[in-house]
Scaffold this motif. Structure first.
Motif, PDB file in Angstrom:
ATOM      1  N   MET A   1      53.898  32.606  68.174  1.00  0.00           N
ATOM      2  CA  MET A   1      53.393  31.379  68.478  1.00  0.00           C
ATOM      3  C   MET A   1      53.862  30.774  69.843  1.00  0.00           C
ATOM      4  O   MET A   1      53.133  30.273  70.645  1.00  0.00           O
ATOM      5  CB  MET A   1      53.557  30.331  67.574  1.00  0.00           C
ATOM      6  CG  MET A   1      52.530  30.731  66.330  1.00  0.00           C
ATOM      7  SD  MET A   1      52.666  29.261  65.124  1.00  0.00           S
ATOM      8  CE  MET A   1      54.139  29.304  64.490  1.00  0.00           C
ATOM      9  N   VAL A   2      55.281  30.803  69.918  1.00  0.00           N
ATOM     10  CA  VAL A   2      55.898  30.323  71.284  1.00  0.00           C
ATOM     11  C   VAL A   2      55.449  31.145  72.468  1.00  0.00           C
ATOM     12  O   VAL A   2      54.915  30.735  73.528  1.00  0.00           O
ATOM     13  CB  VAL A   2      57.578  30.400  71.158  1.00  0.00           C
ATOM     14  CG1 VAL A   2      58.002  30.393  72.386  1.00  0.00           C
ATOM     15  CG2 VAL A   2      57.986  29.479  70.095  1.00  0.00           C
ATOM     16  N   ALA A   3      55.398  32.676  72.180  1.00  0.00           N
ATOM     17  CA  ALA A   3      54.739  33.207  73.464  1.00  0.00           C
ATOM     18  C   ALA A   3      53.424  33.108  73.781  1.00  0.00           C
ATOM     19  O   ALA A   3      52.847  32.819  74.735  1.00  0.00           O
ATOM     20  CB  ALA A   3      54.880  34.755  72.863  1.00  0.00           C
ATOM     21  N   LEU A   4      52.515  32.927  72.648  1.00  0.00           N
ATOM     22  CA  LEU A   4      51.044  32.417  73.007  1.00  0.00           C
ATOM     23  C   LEU A   4      50.855  31.245  73.697  1.00  0.00           C
ATOM     24  O   LEU A   4      50.065  31.154  74.464  1.00  0.00           O
ATOM     25  CB  LEU A   4      50.317  32.606  71.606  1.00  0.00           C
ATOM     26  CG  LEU A   4      48.661  32.317  71.725  1.00  0.00           C
ATOM     27  CD1 LEU A   4      48.094  33.188  72.836  1.00  0.00           C
ATOM     28  CD2 LEU A   4      47.991  32.236  70.370  1.00  0.00           C
ATOM     29  N   ALA A   5      51.430  30.293  73.385  1.00  0.00           N
ATOM     30  CA  ALA A   5      51.470  29.038  73.753  1.00  0.00           C
ATOM     31  C   ALA A   5      52.129  28.845  75.195  1.00  0.00           C
ATOM     32  O   ALA A   5      51.538  28.149  76.160  1.00  0.00           O
ATOM     33  CB  ALA A   5      52.152  28.127  72.755  1.00  0.00           C
TER      34      ALA A   5
ATOM     35  N   LEU B   1      52.076  36.913  63.544  1.00  0.00           N
ATOM     36  CA  LEU B   1      52.928  37.370  64.333  1.00  0.00           C
ATOM     37  C   LEU B   1      52.302  38.415  65.401  1.00  0.00           C
ATOM     38  O   LEU B   1      52.168  38.346  66.607  1.00  0.00           O
ATOM     39  CB  LEU B   1      54.030  37.812  63.661  1.00  0.00           C
ATOM     40  CG  LEU B   1      55.125  38.528  64.602  1.00  0.00           C
ATOM     41  CD1 LEU B   1      56.417  38.437  63.884  1.00  0.00           C
ATOM     42  CD2 LEU B   1      55.020  39.876  64.952  1.00  0.00           C
ATOM     43  N   ALA B   2      51.589  39.273  64.583  1.00  0.00           N
ATOM     44  CA  ALA B   2      50.774  40.526  65.403  1.00  0.00           C
ATOM     45  C   ALA B   2      49.786  39.990  66.093  1.00  0.00           C
ATOM     46  O   ALA B   2      49.593  40.314  67.300  1.00  0.00           O
ATOM     47  CB  ALA B   2      50.269  41.561  64.481  1.00  0.00           C
ATOM     48  N   SER B   3      48.768  38.967  65.651  1.00  0.00           N
ATOM     49  CA  SER B   3      47.742  38.489  66.359  1.00  0.00           C
ATOM     50  C   SER B   3      48.168  37.728  67.577  1.00  0.00           C
ATOM     51  O   SER B   3      47.480  37.847  68.483  1.00  0.00           O
ATOM     52  CB  SER B   3      46.820  37.698  65.321  1.00  0.00           C
ATOM     53  OG  SER B   3      46.185  38.568  64.271  1.00  0.00           O
ATOM     54  N   ALA B   4      48.960  36.945  67.466  1.00  0.00           N
ATOM     55  CA  ALA B   4      49.558  36.119  68.370  1.00  0.00           C
ATOM     56  C   ALA B   4      50.032  36.910  69.726  1.00  0.00           C
ATOM     57  O   ALA B   4      49.878  36.710  70.782  1.00  0.00           O
ATOM     58  CB  ALA B   4      50.655  35.045  68.063  1.00  0.00           C
ATOM     59  N   ARG B   5      50.942  37.869  69.287  1.00  0.00           N
ATOM     60  CA  ARG B   5      51.404  38.728  70.256  1.00  0.00           C
ATOM     61  C   ARG B   5      50.392  39.546  70.925  1.00  0.00           C
ATOM     62  O   ARG B   5      50.620  39.497  72.135  1.00  0.00           O
ATOM     63  CB  ARG B   5      52.525  39.618  69.561  1.00  0.00           C
ATOM     64  CG  ARG B   5      53.840  38.980  69.321  1.00  0.00           C
ATOM     65  CD  ARG B   5      54.477  38.684  70.438  1.00  0.00           C
ATOM     66  NE  ARG B   5      56.185  38.214  69.973  1.00  0.00           N
ATOM     67  CZ  ARG B   5      56.750  37.700  70.732  1.00  0.00           C
ATOM     68  NH1 ARG B   5      56.696  37.433  72.049  1.00  0.00           N
ATOM     69  NH2 ARG B   5      57.770  37.166  70.454  1.00  0.00           N
TER      70      ARG B   5
ATOM     71  N   ASN C   1      57.948  36.006  75.559  1.00  0.00           N
ATOM     72  CA  ASN C   1      58.798  34.963  75.161  1.00  0.00           C
ATOM     73  C   ASN C   1      58.836  34.727  73.734  1.00  0.00           C
ATOM     74  O   ASN C   1      58.130  35.395  72.976  1.00  0.00           O
ATOM     75  CB  ASN C   1      58.062  33.892  75.906  1.00  0.00           C
ATOM     76  CG  ASN C   1      58.277  33.398  77.231  1.00  0.00           C
ATOM     77  OD1 ASN C   1      59.282  34.145  77.700  1.00  0.00           O
ATOM     78  ND2 ASN C   1      57.454  32.827  77.949  1.00  0.00           N
ATOM     79  N   GLY C   2      60.039  34.177  73.336  1.00  0.00           N
ATOM     80  CA  GLY C   2      60.229  33.982  71.734  1.00  0.00           C
ATOM     81  C   GLY C   2      60.447  35.213  71.021  1.00  0.00           C
ATOM     82  O   GLY C   2      60.362  35.385  69.675  1.00  0.00           O
ATOM     83  N   ASN C   3      60.944  36.292  71.921  1.00  0.00           N
ATOM     84  CA  ASN C   3      61.413  37.483  71.072  1.00  0.00           C
ATOM     85  C   ASN C   3      62.519  37.286  70.013  1.00  0.00           C
ATOM     86  O   ASN C   3      63.452  36.758  70.279  1.00  0.00           O
ATOM     87  CB  ASN C   3      61.506  38.672  71.968  1.00  0.00           C
ATOM     88  CG  ASN C   3      61.874  40.095  71.387  1.00  0.00           C
ATOM     89  OD1 ASN C   3      60.994  40.283  70.270  1.00  0.00           O
ATOM     90  ND2 ASN C   3      62.666  40.850  71.885  1.00  0.00           N
TER      91      ASN C   3
END
Length: 358
Positions: A116-120, A171-175, A284-286
């Motif tokens: 979610m952090v990566a997507l945002a 997790l999978a979808s947002a990544r 990001n957010g890994n």
């Protein structure tokens, strides 16, 4: 002789107090004394709550790490710049951990916080979003986080999905969506107002703005968990969801709000990460989900739910961030760092298990 199903007119004083349950009632004890089985006014219990040994032990671990850093790399580790760096790095994952602490306290789990952090961060740094300046980037990051949290909450609270599966799917979808939006490229931020927040000129009394945001989120999180009805309901659901439902708590709505809160924290953390790195990336957010969960657990939040502590979670974040900084300054390999973190997590869980065993 009493008829079948009838209740005796009186109860001998020596009999134990009835167990609360279906059809049972609590009998009043002597004036000024709590009902049998309750230890709310037990001085020993109050002392344990006031002097949380776990938090004290984490403070001790943090003090040892600082001493080690001061001994091995005194000039680098104890410098103002390095201490500001440690606090700034802890701020991003710390905000995520506050949201995760609420979710775990309720008996849930959120494996999607890093994604979610990566997507945002990616969505907030597109050229179209940057045209709206700092406000547009911040608003976009928060809305994306809330949107993801809403999906998680609806699937878990109203869809009946297991939190592990629902958040794993997120997790999978947002990544994947973050990768699609960014096309695997780093999106550089060109908004000066955002970039200036990461510069020393924006520090107030030597404190970076990101640290102030982290401190504000921590204070608000502590107040909400410990001083509001929302916090008490969260703990009640984690302790026994069915009992909480019978007590009149809307468990589904509460769980939805908790995952919205986790998403909100991820959105704020994404904005902070954009400020810190000056870019948005799908990487990001890994592993943020693992770091946040680990920090909450070693801080004293029960993985099974029913007990949570914001103070302990923050201390856990500081411990992990300090370890990372020490290893970097001493040029030690990252695999040893991961082993050390794993050992700390195992030790924390064993201590938790030992304290919960009668």
């Amino acid at each position: 002789m009493n008829s079948p199903g009838s209740r005796p007119a009186s109860r001998p004083p020596a009999d134990p107090a009835p167990v609360p349950g279906a059809g049972a009632t609590l009998t009043a004890g002597p004036v000024g004394k709590p009902p049998a089985g309750r230890t709310d006014t037990d001085p020993l219990s109050r002392l344990r709550r006031l002097a949380d040994l776990r938090n004290l032990s984490l403070v001790g671990v943090l003090a040892v790490l600082i001493a080690v850093g001061g001994f091995t790399k005194p000039d680098e580790f104890l410098s103002t710049d390095n201490l500001q760096l440690v606090l700034t790095q802890a701020s991003v994952i710390g905000v995520v951990t506050v949201g995760v602490t609420f979710v775990i306290t309720s008996g849930g789990i959120d494996l999607s916080v890093g994604a979610m952090v990566a997507l945002a961060s990616v969505w907030a740094t597109t050229l179209a979003t940057q045209d709206y300046g700092l406000g547009g980037i911040l608003l976009c990051a928060v809305l994306v986080g809330l949107g993801c949290g809403l999906v998680n909450g609806v699937l878990i609270a109203y869809g009946g999905m297991v939190p592990f599966i629902a958040t794993l799917a997120m997790l999978a979808s947002a990544r994947g969506l973050a990768l699609q939006i960014s096309d695997g490229k780093t999106q550089v931020v060109t908004v000066n107002q955002v970039l200036d927040l990461g510069l020393p000129d924006s520090y107030i009394l030597g404190i970076p703005p990101l640290v102030m945001i982290f401190a504000a989120v921590t204070v608000v999180g502590w107040l909400v968990l410990n001083r509001t009805t929302f916090g008490r309901r969260t703990v009640a659901i984690g302790g026994n969801a069915e009992a909480a439902r019978l007590a009149g708590i809307d468990v589904k709505r509460q769980r939805l709000m908790l995952y919205l809160l986790s998403g909100l924290c991820c959105g704020v953390a994404a904005f902070m990460l954009v400020v810190l790195t000056g870019s948005g990336q799908n990487t990001n957010g890994n592993l943020y989900e693992l770091d946040a969960i680990a920090a909450a657990i070693i801080g004293g939040t029960l993985l099974s739910g029913g007990r949570g502590t914001i103070t302990g979670s923050v201390l856990g974040v500081l411990v992990f961030t300090t370890i990372t900084n020490l290893f970097a300054l001493n040029n030690l390999q990252s695999d040893v760092q991961q082993i050390a973190k794993g050992a700390i997590i195992v030790a924390a869980v064993l201590v938790q298990k030992g304290r919960s065993t009668p």
